[in-house]
Design an enzyme around this catalytic site. Structure first.
Site, PDB file in Angstrom:
ATOM      1  N   GLU A  96      34.630 -31.634  63.916  1.00 34.35           N
ATOM      2  CA  GLU A  96      33.748 -31.920  62.783  1.00 34.35           C
ATOM      3  C   GLU A  96      32.519 -32.269  63.178  1.00 34.35           C
ATOM      4  O   GLU A  96      31.444 -31.967  62.606  1.00 34.35           O
ATOM      5  CB  GLU A  96      34.497 -32.660  61.883  1.00 34.35           C
ATOM      6  CG  GLU A  96      35.948 -32.269  60.940  1.00 34.35           C
ATOM      7  CD  GLU A  96      36.692 -33.095  60.363  1.00 34.35           C
ATOM      8  OE1 GLU A  96      37.099 -34.211  61.011  1.00 34.35           O
ATOM      9  OE2 GLU A  96      36.788 -32.956  59.047  1.00 34.35           O
ATOM     10  N   ALA A 142      39.440 -38.216  65.498  1.00 31.64           N
ATOM     11  CA  ALA A 142      39.381 -39.453  65.452  1.00 31.64           C
ATOM     12  C   ALA A 142      40.598 -40.214  66.116  1.00 31.64           C
ATOM     13  O   ALA A 142      41.580 -39.584  66.436  1.00 31.64           O
ATOM     14  CB  ALA A 142      39.735 -39.610  64.004  1.00 31.64           C
TER      15      ALA A 142
HETATM   16  N1  CO8 Z   1      43.203 -40.357  69.416  1.00 26.17           N
HETATM   17  C1  CO8 Z   1      43.599 -41.333  70.311  1.00 26.17           C
HETATM   18  N2  CO8 Z   1      43.884 -40.800  71.574  1.00 26.17           N
HETATM   19  C2  CO8 Z   1      43.819 -39.703  71.875  1.00 26.17           C
HETATM   20  C3  CO8 Z   1      43.323 -38.661  70.925  1.00 26.17           C
HETATM   21  C4  CO8 Z   1      42.989 -39.124  69.659  1.00 26.17           C
HETATM   22  N3  CO8 Z   1      42.808 -37.950  68.869  1.00 26.17           N
HETATM   23  N4  CO8 Z   1      43.603 -37.611  71.972  1.00 26.17           N
HETATM   24  C5  CO8 Z   1      43.891 -37.653  72.944  1.00 26.17           C
HETATM   25  N5  CO8 Z   1      44.144 -38.991  73.057  1.00 26.17           N
HETATM   26  C6  CO8 Z   1      44.516 -39.665  74.445  1.00 26.17           C
HETATM   27  C7  CO8 Z   1      45.939 -39.375  74.619  1.00 26.17           C
HETATM   28  O1  CO8 Z   1      47.045 -40.428  74.078  1.00 26.17           O
HETATM   29  C8  CO8 Z   1      46.149 -39.842  76.116  1.00 26.17           C
HETATM   30  O2  CO8 Z   1      45.997 -41.248  76.452  1.00 26.17           O
HETATM   31  P1  CO8 Z   1      46.909 -42.003  77.304  1.00 26.17           P
HETATM   32  O3  CO8 Z   1      46.452 -41.354  78.768  1.00 26.17           O
HETATM   33  O4  CO8 Z   1      46.773 -43.582  77.391  1.00 26.17           O
HETATM   34  O5  CO8 Z   1      48.411 -41.544  77.032  1.00 26.17           O
HETATM   35  C9  CO8 Z   1      44.779 -39.325  76.653  1.00 26.17           C
HETATM   36  O6  CO8 Z   1      43.849 -39.253  75.542  1.00 26.17           O
HETATM   37  C10 CO8 Z   1      44.873 -37.997  77.203  1.00 26.17           C
HETATM   38  O7  CO8 Z   1      45.658 -37.101  76.049  1.00 26.17           O
HETATM   39  P2  CO8 Z   1      46.786 -36.295  76.459  1.00 26.17           P
HETATM   40  O8  CO8 Z   1      47.740 -37.058  77.411  1.00 26.17           O
HETATM   41  O9  CO8 Z   1      47.665 -35.866  75.352  1.00 26.17           O
HETATM   42  O10 CO8 Z   1      46.094 -35.144  76.979  1.00 26.17           O
HETATM   43  P3  CO8 Z   1      46.873 -33.552  77.189  1.00 26.17           P
HETATM   44  O11 CO8 Z   1      46.149 -32.744  77.866  1.00 26.17           O
HETATM   45  O12 CO8 Z   1      48.567 -33.604  77.128  1.00 26.17           O
HETATM   46  O13 CO8 Z   1      46.681 -32.957  75.561  1.00 26.17           O
HETATM   47  C11 CO8 Z   1      45.233 -32.592  73.365  1.00 26.17           C
HETATM   48  C12 CO8 Z   1      45.269 -32.845  74.913  1.00 26.17           C
HETATM   49  C13 CO8 Z   1      45.737 -31.304  73.099  1.00 26.17           C
HETATM   50  C14 CO8 Z   1      44.035 -32.708  73.205  1.00 26.17           C
HETATM   51  C15 CO8 Z   1      46.176 -33.790  72.957  1.00 26.17           C
HETATM   52  O14 CO8 Z   1      45.752 -35.196  73.453  1.00 26.17           O
HETATM   53  C16 CO8 Z   1      46.026 -34.105  71.375  1.00 26.17           C
HETATM   54  O15 CO8 Z   1      46.850 -33.172  70.786  1.00 26.17           O
HETATM   55  N6  CO8 Z   1      45.354 -34.907  71.016  1.00 26.17           N
HETATM   56  C17 CO8 Z   1      45.332 -35.090  69.413  1.00 26.17           C
HETATM   57  C18 CO8 Z   1      44.638 -33.918  68.718  1.00 26.17           C
HETATM   58  C19 CO8 Z   1      44.128 -34.384  67.473  1.00 26.17           C
HETATM   59  O16 CO8 Z   1      45.304 -34.143  66.521  1.00 26.17           O
HETATM   60  N7  CO8 Z   1      43.173 -34.412  66.769  1.00 26.17           N
HETATM   61  C20 CO8 Z   1      43.159 -34.703  65.200  1.00 26.17           C
HETATM   62  C21 CO8 Z   1      42.872 -36.254  65.013  1.00 26.17           C
HETATM   63  S1  CO8 Z   1      42.884 -36.788  63.033  1.00 26.17           S
HETATM   64  C22 CO8 Z   1      41.093 -36.566  62.896  1.00 26.17           C
HETATM   65  O17 CO8 Z   1      40.364 -36.301  63.850  1.00 26.17           O
HETATM   66  C23 CO8 Z   1      40.884 -36.831  61.391  1.00 26.17           C
HETATM   67  C24 CO8 Z   1      39.326 -36.914  61.422  1.00 26.17           C
HETATM   68  C25 CO8 Z   1      38.773 -37.692  60.072  1.00 26.17           C
HETATM   69  C26 CO8 Z   1      39.156 -39.344  60.164  1.00 26.17           C
HETATM   70  C27 CO8 Z   1      38.092 -39.713  59.400  1.00 26.17           C
HETATM   71  C28 CO8 Z   1      38.369 -41.224  59.746  1.00 26.17           C
HETATM   72  C29 CO8 Z   1      37.419 -42.486  59.451  1.00 26.17           C
END
Ligand code: CO8
Length: 295
Positions: free
Chosen positions: A137, A91
């Site tokens: 999910e 998300a």
């Molecule tokens: N949300 C928003 N932006 C994201 C997300 C995310 N989940 N994941 C990546 N991005 C964005 C980054 O902010 C970045 O944007 P920018 O270039 O503008 O800075 C771009 O995507 C590329 O990401 P990274 O620079 O971080 O890339 P890396 O290769 O360094 O890392 C990862 C990749 C490991 C995937 C890292 O981006 C990461 O850890 N992402 C988050 C993963 C995470 O924690 N996911 C769980 C989120 S919570 C959730 O999903 C709950 C679901 C239920 C909710 C129900 C709501 C209604």
């Protein structure tokens, strides 16, 4: 003849693209192959944010998937992420950071996953790169999961101070068992495709570049079979996760009985007895040349 598709209803949006009927990517080139009768391809389209599932994207996804599910010409749906880096990295954390218990209680966001779970048409996730949090999910909400060798799965929510909220604790536990799910959920550890396969999370692992083609091939194989029977089989398997064994068997028997008298049951069994290929209703016969097939 296959019913003509309404180009407006299936045009998708900027955030969720739809190709229907889908075209199989041709091996070794960017050209596309012949349209796959009965197969729809849905692409999550925020590649620069690793296809993070914003509220707007989730709304579009639900709308698109319901439209496809009610179209009798669609007999299998593949969901994938744009680009090579991610199916969906969860998300949208920027949006989640603004939420409160009350705003989440009133949120329609969860419906994105619920609407995918509710479709009767068989669904296949084609996963390359990250499928994390809500992305994992979503992949688990699909009926089958084709993983590229570069796929990475995980529920890392604990690392940002929350837990999965779109079915992760329930579906992961059902897929791989409580002890293994507990470790992944409590540590947030990410697993690669081969480990996901060993744990029983995915249907099949394929070379990364072949992920979408493999998912589309599986979808086309299913779409070539009787749609009513496919939906009934899906409903029966889904019931196995909800019902005690005895109740599940009663449910299966009801679905089995309902097949009898349908055109597909009559034709399927008659074709077997007459030693000829079946002609499924609304579908080209297996012997028809490809150029006669609707596209
Ligand atoms: N949300 C928003 N932006 C994201 C997300 C995310 N989940 N994941 C990546 N991005 C964005 C980054 O902010 C970045 O944007 P920018 O270039 O503008 O800075 C771009 O995507 C590329 O990401 P990274 O620079 O971080 O890339 P890396 O290769 O360094 O890392 C990862 C990749 C490991 C995937 C890292 O981006 C990461 O850890 N992402 C988050 C993963 C995470 O924690 N996911 C769980 C989120 S919570 C959730 O999903 C709950 C679901 C239920 C909710 C129900 C709501 C209604």
């Amino acid at each position: 003849m296959t019913e003509a598709l309404d180009p407006i209803r299936h045009s998708g949006t900027d955030l969720v693209q739809v190709e229907c009927p889908a075209r199989r990517p041709a091996a070794g080139s960017h050209d596309t192959g012949a349209p796959l009768d009965g197969v729809a391809l849905v692409t999550l389209n925020r590649p620069r944010a690793l296809n993070a599932l914003s509220f707007a994207l989730l709304t579009d996804l639900g709308r698109v998937i319901e439209a496809l599910d009610t179209d009798p010409a669609v007999r299998a749906i593949v969901i994938t992420g744009a680009g090579r880096r991610a199916f969906a990295a969860g998300a949208d954390i920027g949006e989640l950071a603004e939420q409160t218990p009350d705003s989440l209680a009133a949120s329609e966001g969860f419906r994105g996953w619920d609407r995918v779970a509710a479709v009767e048409t068989p669904t296949i996730a084609a996963v390359r790169g990250y499928a994390l949090g809500g992305g994992c999910e979503l992949a688990m909400t699909c009926d089958m999961l084709i993983a590229g060798s570069d796929a990475v799965f995980g529920q890392p929510e604990i690392k940002i101070g929350i837990i999965p909220g779109a079915g992760g604790t329930q579906r992961l536990t059902r897929a791989i068992g409580a002890a293994r799910a507990m470790e992944l959920l409590l540590t947030g550890r990410q697993i690669r495709a081969d480990e996901a396969a060993r744990l029983g999370l995915v249907t099949k692992v394929v070379p990364a570049e072949e992920t979408l083609a493999a998912a589309l091939d599986l979808a086309a194989e299913i779409a070539a079979l009787p749609a009513g029977a496919a939906r009934a089989a899906k409903a029966a398997v889904r019931a196995a996760a909800e019902l005690p064994l005895a109740g599940g068997i009663v449910h299966e028997r009801m679905l089995f009985r309902e097949r009898f008298g349908t055109p597909d049951q009559v034709e399927g069994m008659r074709a077997f007895v007459e030693k000829r290929p079946p002609r499924w209703e609304g579908r080209p016969a297996p012997s028809d040349p490809p150029e006669d097939r609707p596209g």
